[in-house]
Design a protein around this motif. Structure first.
Motif, PDB file in Angstrom:
ATOM      1  N   MET A  64     -17.646 -10.975   1.257  1.00  0.00           N
ATOM      2  CA  MET A  64     -18.045 -10.661   2.630  1.00  0.00           C
ATOM      3  C   MET A  64     -17.090 -11.296   3.624  1.00  0.00           C
TER       4      MET A  64
ATOM      5  N   ILE B 276     -16.539 -15.236   3.938  1.00  0.00           N
ATOM      6  CA  ILE B 276     -17.727 -16.097   3.859  1.00  0.00           C
ATOM      7  C   ILE B 276     -17.564 -16.975   2.618  1.00  0.00           C
ATOM      8  N   MET B 277     -17.801 -18.253   2.794  1.00  0.00           N
ATOM      9  CA  MET B 277     -17.616 -19.211   1.706  1.00  0.00           C
ATOM     10  C   MET B 277     -18.975 -19.696   1.185  1.00  0.00           C
ATOM     11  N   ALA B 278     -18.989 -20.084  -0.062  1.00  0.00           N
ATOM     12  CA  ALA B 278     -20.189 -20.677  -0.663  1.00  0.00           C
ATOM     13  C   ALA B 278     -19.750 -21.834  -1.536  1.00  0.00           C
TER      14      ALA B 278
ATOM     15  N   ALA C 185     -17.427 -16.652  -1.312  1.00  0.00           N
ATOM     16  CA  ALA C 185     -18.730 -16.219  -1.820  1.00  0.00           C
ATOM     17  C   ALA C 185     -18.607 -14.861  -2.501  1.00  0.00           C
ATOM     18  N   GLN C 186     -19.250 -14.727  -3.647  1.00  0.00           N
ATOM     19  CA  GLN C 186     -19.251 -13.467  -4.377  1.00  0.00           C
ATOM     20  C   GLN C 186     -20.667 -13.145  -4.832  1.00  0.00           C
ATOM     21  N   VAL C 187     -20.980 -11.863  -4.806  1.00  0.00           N
ATOM     22  CA  VAL C 187     -22.256 -11.402  -5.345  1.00  0.00           C
ATOM     23  C   VAL C 187     -22.010 -10.873  -6.752  1.00  0.00           C
ATOM     24  N   PRO C 188     -22.610 -11.483  -7.764  1.00  0.00           N
ATOM     25  CA  PRO C 188     -22.397 -11.018  -9.144  1.00  0.00           C
ATOM     26  C   PRO C 188     -22.927  -9.599  -9.342  1.00  0.00           C
ATOM     27  N   GLY C 189     -22.331  -8.915 -10.311  1.00  0.00           N
ATOM     28  CA  GLY C 189     -22.811  -7.570 -10.622  1.00  0.00           C
ATOM     29  C   GLY C 189     -22.178  -6.506  -9.758  1.00  0.00           C
ATOM     30  N   VAL C 190     -21.172  -6.893  -8.970  1.00  0.00           N
ATOM     31  CA  VAL C 190     -20.396  -5.937  -8.181  1.00  0.00           C
ATOM     32  C   VAL C 190     -18.949  -6.213  -8.554  1.00  0.00           C
ATOM     33  N   TRP C 191     -18.175  -5.176  -8.765  1.00  0.00           N
ATOM     34  CA  TRP C 191     -16.826  -5.444  -9.253  1.00  0.00           C
ATOM     35  C   TRP C 191     -15.834  -4.477  -8.652  1.00  0.00           C
TER      36      TRP C 191
END
Lengths: 96, 288
Positions: free
Chosen positions: A66, A83-85, A90-96
């Motif tokens: 994001m 956006i950092m985490a 930051a990454q949302v798993p299950g999206v590639w």
């Protein structure tokens, strides 16, 4: 005369529902807001940095990352930053 | 939104699919912290402790029911608890009722509707009082593009969504790839396909505006190639592509491997004169 007015009214397009100004392609800094391939830009509008102005957050399909475009006021957005985490992008798993 | 009620802004996302198990897009949350940073994504579980998963009609043909294109948290029934409304690849809308403090019922129900509540694919729910009558209406983008409104004909506590209205006409599948080859991005005049919608009074004039994300394939000449040459070569290339597809016979592994090899060679040939770039933009549509 009345018939003429009624005929003209029937021929004139009557706006239905909300009307919008022509779409404006948003920029962050000097560049258009753009996501990485394969696309799928997903915008949201929130005050992320707590300065009282809502910012643009744009999600994308690639790696579920994001971009944050901070609102600088007067209709301007800053260049995007990820956006950092916890120190990482930051990454949302299950999206590639 | 503040999903867990701790006063911090959280990020709620859908996903395409988990690995190693039956296809299902899990809900993911990046919990916000007091310093306005975010924790790494974690799977959102139902109140039974298991991951929230969209329902499927069953069968191999319906596995896309569980691909989560977008979740949206909202107190849809006015009980003071956030619910989740989610879109899916199929284009329908599921409602997980909230139990408070970031807990949700494990199973969902379809959103109540007077008729068919669906977009062509990739439903993209965004709930807001669009018509100003005090209850939440449903907006959605779709795979074909456009923005759609399903007004709430029910109430603030018992929603029921009405027939689909078009706020923005869909650009259509393959809009950017059909017809004469267009180079660059100067021709783009509005949202293309795979629209994602947000509504807010962005310009502060008291009217709700739309922010619309999209997907587009742009074309550029390869280095040292002019547009006329690229256009001419692409016309020939399109014929080769059609011939390749028509020549594909058989569904065994060898036939598939042979086709894949030929397809990759053809794609490589195209890259000598044409470069494709898939991307997406965000458009602001100010309501007048």
């Amino acid at each position: 005369m009345l018939n003429t007015v009624m005929l003209l009214s029937a021929l004139m397009p009557i706006p239905q529902g909300p009307q919008f100004a022509p779409p404006v392609r948003l920029k962050g800094g000097d560049a258009f807001v753009a996501v990485e391939a394969p696309g799928f830009a997903a915008p949201s509008w929130h005050d992320v940095d707590g300065d009282g102005r809502k910012d643009l957050v744009v999600g994308q399909f690639r790696d579920g990352k994001m971009h944050l475009f901070k609102n600088e006021g007067d209709g301007k957005l800053a260049a995007g930053t990820w956006i950092m985490a916890e120190g990482n992008i930051a990454q949302v798993p299950g999206v590639w | 939104m503040d999903l867990d009620g701790d006063g911090n802004l959280d990020i709620l996302s859908g996903s395409y699919s988990r690995d190693g198990e039956d296809m299902a897009g899990l809900f993911q949350v990046l919990h916000g912290k007091a310093d306005r940073t975010f924790a790494a994504a974690t799977v959102l579980n139902g109140s039974d402790g298991q991951p929230l998963i969209l329902p499927t009609r069953g069968g191999r043909d319906n596995i896309t029911d569980r691909i989560c294109t977008r979740p949206f948290a909202v107190d849809l029934d006015g009980d003071g608890k956030l619910d989740i409304v989610s879109g899916n690849f199929t284009g329908t809308f599921a409602w997980f009722r909230g139990e408070g403090n970031g807990k949700f019922t494990p199973t969902s129900e379809p959103l109540p509707a007077t008729g068919k509540l669906q977009v062509d694919a990739h439903s993209d729910p965004f709930l807001i009082d669009w018509d100003g009558d005090g209850d939440f209406d449903l907006l959605s983008g779709s795979s074909a593009g456009g923005v759609f409104l399903f007004a709430n004909d029910g109430s603030k506590t018992e929603p029921e969504f009405g027939k689909r209205q078009t706020l923005l006409k869909p650009a259509g599948h393959g809009h950017d790839g059909d017809g004469e080859l267009v180079f660059g991005d100067a021709h783009l005049q509005g949202p293309q396909g795979s629209t994602r919608v947000w509504a807010d009074d962005v310009d502060g004039d008291g009217k709700l505006d739309l922010l619309v994300g999209d997907t587009v394939t742009l074309h550029f000449c390869a280095d040292g190639v002019d547009e006329q040459t690229a256009r001419s070569k692409d016309a020939e290339w399109q014929k080769k592509q059609q011939k390749l597809f028509e020549s594909m016979t058989g569904d065994d592994a060898d036939a598939r491997a042979q086709f894949q090899k030929a397809w990759e060679e053809l794609r490589a040939e195209r890259e000598t004169f044409l470069r494709e770039q898939m991307t997406g933009s965000v458009w602001l549509l100010r309501q007048q």
